[in-house]
Design an enzyme around this catalytic site. Structure first.
Site, PDB file in Angstrom:
ATOM      1  N   SER A 132     -59.578  17.240  55.278  1.00 44.60           N
ATOM      2  CA  SER A 132     -58.866  18.463  55.068  1.00 44.60           C
ATOM      3  C   SER A 132     -59.124  18.891  53.778  1.00 44.60           C
ATOM      4  O   SER A 132     -59.387  18.502  52.705  1.00 44.60           O
ATOM      5  CB  SER A 132     -57.280  18.494  55.129  1.00 44.60           C
ATOM      6  N   TYR A 157     -49.221  15.387  53.178  1.00 43.41           N
ATOM      7  CA  TYR A 157     -50.393  15.674  53.888  1.00 43.41           C
ATOM      8  C   TYR A 157     -51.563  15.625  53.314  1.00 43.41           C
ATOM      9  O   TYR A 157     -52.443  14.611  54.015  1.00 43.41           O
ATOM     10  CB  TYR A 157     -50.164  17.134  54.559  1.00 43.41           C
TER      11      TYR A 157
END
Length: 382
Positions: A132, A157
């Site tokens: 990501s 995350y």
């Protein structure tokens, strides 16, 4: 080195990117096994609707499974003979990681090591996994490069995605498992996640509700259309990562390795201001948004921008353009309709290209009216 493959496992196949990738691979003639646990992070009926489309294909099979279920995963690998594994299964969402951190540990860490072990023991030729843009964390040098250090995440995350990169490198080093990580940048498009800004804003504007604009609108995102993402993933799947002979432990390059391991950014390389996105939606919907200006949320970063030069050089990746072109596109489409009538907005007479925002907005309009997610053939633009 090029790789020919036929049998592919796509984890997270009922998710946004997983669905589109599986559909693309099926169209290319691959045998695809889709795995998903159908978790309720967002509307499960949307995930089921995606799966319904995939399950109409003879060369697709679905495994309802969680990556954390080690025994079931091992049994699946033992009977399947996968050439390539693409891991798109993860607990998504930066802000949700503040509320439910254990979900990220179970899915993104425990699940990923189970997958690595299965790839190692069952002769998988290439593991491609989703990382990501969030891993860049506190970095402010733009555009973000895979050669930048990413040791300062600002959300759990992001930390789990960075951990995935480290875990994959370890398996490349220890077991020579070819691993390629892809740092996705703000993906949008049809069948997208309803918790993303595009859909949240559209729904709120249609319902005459205020939209929450964080950091007082001073944010930029490198919005990347889903077709650009799937094209990049497919190209990477067929290219095995090779050791970098120039890599040195005295000056270690984070983006390459002495092992068969590589990291790429996959984005649009054209960041857009959040307020520009809102203006584009207002024009498309013919309504003004009531904006609730708020400070930046914990875990968020103000800007993202992808340096995709490594991916361009490796596989010829070229994004087709994104939201930054949408306002001009909408003006042109209105002109086409007014001058030539609606027939000229149909694909038989007119094709617009990959990154149109209009089709996505039309789908949201139909969902607003009917409560259902429309089929792609009803909104052919994009």
């Amino acid at each position: 080195m090029e790789l020919k493959y036929q049998n592919v496992l796509v984890t997270g196949a009922a998710g946004f990117i997983g669905y589109h990738l599986a559909e693309r691979l099926l169209g290319d003639g691959c045998n695809v096994v889709g795995l998903d646990n159908l978790n309720p992070y967002y509307d499960v009926s949307l995930k089921e609707a995606r799966l319904d489309r995939l399950q109409k294909e003879a060369n697709f099979s679905f495994e309802p499974m969680d990556l954390a279920e080690r025994k079931q995963l091992q049994e699946l690998f033992a009977r399947s003979g996968f050439d390539v594994v693409v891991n798109l299964a993860a607990q998504a969402g930066v802000r949700y990681s503040l509320e439910n951190p254990h979900a990220y540990v179970d899915s993104n860490l425990v699940g990923f090591v189970n997958l690595l072990e299965c790839c190692r023991h069952h002769a998988v030729q290439h593991l491609v996994f989703a990382s990501s843009s969030s891993v860049y964390g506190a970095n402010t040098a733009m555009p973000f490069s895979v050669h930048h250090n990413v040791d300062h995440p600002v959300s759990l995350y992001a930390a789990t995605k960075k951990a995935n990169e480290l875990m994959a490198h370890t398996y490349s080093h220890l077991y020579l498992l070819p691993c390629t990580g892809l740092r996705f940048f703000t993906v949008y498009g049809p069948w997208g996640r309803p918790d993303m800004a595009l859909f949240l804003f559209t729904r709120a504007i249609l319902e005459n509700k205020p939209i929450q604009v964080f950091n007082h609108g001073k944010m930029q995102r490198d919005f990347t259309y889903i077709d650009d993402i799937t094209e990049g993933v497919v190209r990477v799947m067929g290219r095995l990562p090779a050791a970098n002979p120039q890599w040195s432990g005295d000056a270690p390059d984070p983006g390459t390795s002495y092992a068969p391991y590589k990291i790429y950014n996959i984005g649009n390389n054209n960041p857009v201001e959040l307020l520009y996105l809102i203006e584009t939606l207002e024009k498309a919907l013919g309504r003004s948004a009531e904006k609730q200006m708020l400070p930046i949320q914990p875990g968020d970063v103000p800007d993202t921008s992808a340096d995709v030069s490594e991916l361009v050089d490796a596989v010829g990746y070229k994004p087709a353009g994104g939201i930054s072109k949408a306002r001009e596109a909408l003006t042109y489409l209105v002109l086409m309709k007014e001058e030539l009538d609606s027939r000229w907005l149909k694909p038989k007479l007119f094709r617009f290209g990959a990154s149109s925002l209009l089709g996505d907005i039309e789908r949201q309009l139909e969902h607003h009216v009917s409560g259902g997610y429309s089929a792609s053939h009803r909104h052919p633009l994009g």
